[in-house]
Design an enzyme around this catalytic site. Structure first.
Site, PDB file in Angstrom:
ATOM      1  N   HIS A 202      20.829 -27.170  23.081  1.00  0.00           N
ATOM      2  CA  HIS A 202      21.525 -27.611  24.301  1.00  0.00           C
ATOM      3  C   HIS A 202      20.905 -26.939  25.531  1.00  0.00           C
ATOM      4  CE1 HIS A 202      25.357 -28.092  21.655  1.00  0.00           C
ATOM      5  NE2 HIS A 202      24.980 -29.306  22.025  1.00  0.00           N
TER       6      HIS A 202
ATOM      7  N   LYS B 225      42.152 -33.035  19.380  1.00  0.00           N
ATOM      8  CA  LYS B 225      41.311 -32.525  18.286  1.00  0.00           C
ATOM      9  C   LYS B 225      40.985 -31.061  18.522  1.00  0.00           C
ATOM     10  CE  LYS B 225      37.232 -34.145  16.640  1.00  0.00           C
ATOM     11  NZ  LYS B 225      36.070 -35.057  16.685  1.00  0.00           N
TER      12      LYS B 225
ATOM     13  N   ARG C 193      16.325 -35.122  19.243  1.00  0.00           N
ATOM     14  CA  ARG C 193      15.587 -34.337  18.245  1.00  0.00           C
ATOM     15  C   ARG C 193      14.749 -35.238  17.365  1.00  0.00           C
ATOM     16  NH1 ARG C 193      21.089 -31.439  16.716  1.00  0.00           N
ATOM     17  NH2 ARG C 193      21.585 -33.609  17.151  1.00  0.00           N
TER      18      ARG C 193
ATOM     19  N   SER D  31      25.151 -27.905  16.549  1.00  0.00           N
ATOM     20  CA  SER D  31      26.362 -27.069  16.465  1.00  0.00           C
ATOM     21  C   SER D  31      26.917 -27.087  15.040  1.00  0.00           C
ATOM     22  CB  SER D  31      27.432 -27.593  17.423  1.00  0.00           C
ATOM     23  OG  SER D  31      26.979 -27.541  18.754  1.00  0.00           O
TER      24      SER D  31
HETATM   25  O1  PNS Z   1      28.064 -32.978  21.645  1.00  0.00           O
HETATM   26  P1  PNS Z   1      28.455 -34.356  21.211  1.00  0.00           P
HETATM   27  O2  PNS Z   1      29.702 -34.311  20.361  1.00  0.00           O
HETATM   28  O3  PNS Z   1      27.313 -35.124  20.590  1.00  0.00           O
HETATM   29  O4  PNS Z   1      28.836 -35.142  22.572  1.00  0.00           O
HETATM   30  C1  PNS Z   1      29.240 -36.485  22.537  1.00  0.00           C
HETATM   31  C2  PNS Z   1      29.797 -36.883  23.894  1.00  0.00           C
HETATM   32  C3  PNS Z   1      30.972 -35.954  24.265  1.00  0.00           C
HETATM   33  C4  PNS Z   1      28.716 -36.765  24.938  1.00  0.00           C
HETATM   34  C5  PNS Z   1      30.256 -38.369  23.800  1.00  0.00           C
HETATM   35  O5  PNS Z   1      31.148 -38.504  22.737  1.00  0.00           O
HETATM   36  C6  PNS Z   1      30.930 -38.839  25.077  1.00  0.00           C
HETATM   37  O6  PNS Z   1      30.268 -39.223  26.009  1.00  0.00           O
HETATM   38  N1  PNS Z   1      32.284 -38.785  25.088  1.00  0.00           N
HETATM   39  C7  PNS Z   1      33.078 -39.141  26.265  1.00  0.00           C
HETATM   40  C8  PNS Z   1      33.880 -40.411  26.030  1.00  0.00           C
HETATM   41  C9  PNS Z   1      33.030 -41.623  26.346  1.00  0.00           C
HETATM   42  O7  PNS Z   1      32.567 -41.825  27.457  1.00  0.00           O
HETATM   43  N2  PNS Z   1      32.834 -42.449  25.300  1.00  0.00           N
HETATM   44  C10 PNS Z   1      32.034 -43.656  25.403  1.00  0.00           C
HETATM   45  C11 PNS Z   1      30.562 -43.347  25.268  1.00  0.00           C
HETATM   46  S1  PNS Z   1      29.660 -44.849  25.324  1.00  0.00           S
END
Ligand code: PNS
Length: 171
Positions: free
Chosen positions: A24, A48, A101, A138
């Site tokens: 990150h 969650k 990645r 993570s």
């Molecule tokens: O670290 P992660 O869990 O891969 O992050 C994923 C994240 C939080 C970036 C993604 O789930 C997200 O953008 N969530 C916000 C809700 C949202 O906008 N959902 C629609 C995405 S098209």
């Protein structure tokens, strides 16, 4: 003629950061090299429970950003139950920066990039992750720490210590 002051370019680096990893931070550093300002957006679902609380996660990222000497241009903010596109609009960001990645990340990220562009027109820019960190996530770091493996260099030291304390205790 009235002189026009160019607006600073502002990018968002979104994620759940539970916890932040060296991967990150590589992406945040590179986003900061490409843009005037970066908002690290910690997006979480209040329903969650994560491994770390949102405040713990924020603290880890803030300390890491300070250690990189980027605190003046990179800020870290948490958002609960929000769409990424709304977060981008609220913070005035015109681009989302994400690391890849490999092809699995690309396949996961591409529909989200399409959807976000569909919703508001926001662009997603992908940066190729540092190949030396291609195995760092993570979830894998947590699994390795849970079973006693060494995650030094994969996460900041305070995260490593917290992982050992939290996960060895059965969290
Ligand atoms: O670290 P992660 O869990 O891969 O992050 C994923 C994240 C939080 C970036 C993604 O789930 C997200 O953008 N969530 C916000 C809700 C949202 O906008 N959902 C629609 C995405 S098209």
């Amino acid at each position: 003629m009235v002189p026009v002051t160019p607006r600073p370019s502002r990018a968002v680096c979104p994620g759940s950061y539970d916890p932040v990893t060296a991967g990150h931070l590589d992406v945040v550093e590179r986003a900061a090299a490409l843009h005037d300002e970066v908002v690290v957006a910690l997006l979480h679902n209040p329903a969650k429970a994560g491994t770390f609380t949102v405040d713990e996660r924020l603290g880890f990222v803030e300390r890491a950003v300070a250690a990189l000497g980027l605190s003046d241009r990179v800020r870290v903010e948490a958002f609960a139950g929000r769409l990424l596109v709304d977060v981008c609009r609220d913070v005035g960001a015109t681009v989302v920066v994400k690391g890849l990645r490999g092809s699995t990340d690309f396949e996961y990220e591409l529909p989200m990039a399409f959807m976000n562009r569909h919703l508001t027109g926001i662009e997603t820019v992908f940066v190729p992750g540092d190949p030396a960190l291609g195995h760092v996530s993570s979830s894998l770091v947590k699994e390795v720490a849970r079973y006693g493996g060494d995650v030094t260099d994969l996460v900041p030291d305070d995260v490593r210590d917290a992982l050992v304390a939290r996960l060895r205790a059965g969290g």
